[in-house]
Design an enzyme around this catalytic site. Structure first.
Site, PDB file in Angstrom:
ATOM      1  CG  ASP A 196      -2.180  -0.788   1.022  1.00  0.00           C
ATOM      2  OD1 ASP A 196      -2.225  -1.596   0.073  1.00  0.00           O
ATOM      3  OD2 ASP A 196      -3.131  -0.608   1.806  1.00  0.00           O
ATOM      4  CG  ASP A 197       0.046   3.997   2.110  1.00  0.00           C
ATOM      5  OD1 ASP A 197      -1.097   4.139   1.656  1.00  0.00           O
ATOM      6  OD2 ASP A 197       0.276   3.794   3.311  1.00  0.00           O
TER       7      ASP A 197
END
Length: 307
Positions: free
Chosen positions: A18-19
């Site tokens: 993620d991110d």
């Protein structure tokens, strides 16, 4: 006498970073994890200092990219809004956005405009539609957001999202959860995800058969805890699963610490982004112990393109 061959169900493990795009440092860690064979997919944030760097880093590598839809942090992609952002033009934060949605204070048209704008901007940057779309801080499955989200995914021909339903999110089953100060919020994410299933199905949006990773973020991720939750997820769905393979998504956050004064959403990062836990996750995911675990338990690492 007939010899009946036992069919062993293939386990597809979709490990998502993620991110991606949060900062150059986070991107470098995600790409290291990919090069180590530890992740196959990465969810891209569009409004961060490392967004363009992330896209260029992943180009021609085989890393599967998806859109990490963001309605909670930083500046919006689609322009200025009256209700979706605070008076300074910034999203209202994880808690603030949820409270405003719960209280009916956000114009639904603004939500639709921003989601549509992020999908279009992703296409411009990457050169193709996202293989999947999930939500930063799981905002895509908030009861107010999910009908709009599902409609727009269908409009853009995107058929895959995240369903963050992890079972047994309590200290009795998973004592390492004492590391998480937001256990109640994690269970809200699960509740919202379960409620969203009919909406996603009506729009022909599919997900992995099971999911894990809420309980193993940051310091809570150890080889032991990670192996336990992955097995738990697979074993929870296999008895009733139809087919010769079953897919589970594991949510992770590998990387290197982002400097507090620059990175992230332009003004710097927070403790999560700056933490050495990002490196810790990278090391656990890349370890020989995890690779041996996958082999021993008939698991094949896959990306969202195989869902």
């Amino acid at each position: 006498m007939y010899l009946i061959e036992e069919i062993i169900m293939k386990r597809l493990l979709v490990i998502t970073a993620d991110d991606f795009g949060f900062s150059k440092e986070r991107n470098e860690g995600v790409m290291e994890a990919y090069n180590n064979g530890a992740v196959k997919s990465a969810s891209l944030l569009l409004n961060c200092t490392g967004t363009v760097h992330a896209v260029e880093s992943a180009r021609n590598t085989g890393l599967t990219l998806g859109l990490h839809l963001n309605l909670t942090e930083g500046k919006p992609v689609g322009g200025e809004y009256k209700t979706l952002t605070s008076c300074d033009g910034i999203f209202q934060g994880m808690i603030g956005t949820r409270e405003a949605l719960d209280n009916g204070q956000i114009d639904l048209t603004e939500i639709e405009t921003e989601i549509d704008s992020q999908i279009k901007y992703y296409k411009e940057l990457v050169g193709e539609k996202p293989a999947y779309v999930d939500g930063h801080q799981h905002i895509h499955l908030h009861p107010v957001v999910v009908p709009i989200f599902a409609k727009l995914l269908s409009k853009h021909g995107i058929a895959v999202t995240r369903m963050p339903i992890e079972i047994n999110l309590d200290l009795n089953a998973k004592p390492w959860l004492h590391h998480s100060p937001k256990l109640d919020l994690l269970n809200i994410f699960v509740k919202e995800a379960k409620s969203s299933i009919p909406v996603l199905q009506q729009n022909n949006i599919r997900t992995s058969a099971c999911f894990t990773g809420l309980s193993t973020m940051s310091a809570a991720m150890t080889t032991e805890s990670l192996q336990a939750v992955i097995l738990e997820a697979f074993e929870s769905v296999e008895p009733t699963h139809q087919g010769t393979s079953v897919a589970c998504e594991l949510m992770t956050h590998p990387g290197y610490p982002t400097p507090m004064d620059y990175g992230g959403f332009s003004w710097g990062t927070d403790d999560f982004g700056n933490s050495k836990d990002r490196v810790h996750e990278l090391q656990v995911l890349s370890s020989a112990a995890m690779k041996n675990f996958y082999k021993t338990h008939n698991m094949e690492l896959a990306s969202h393109r195989e869902l």
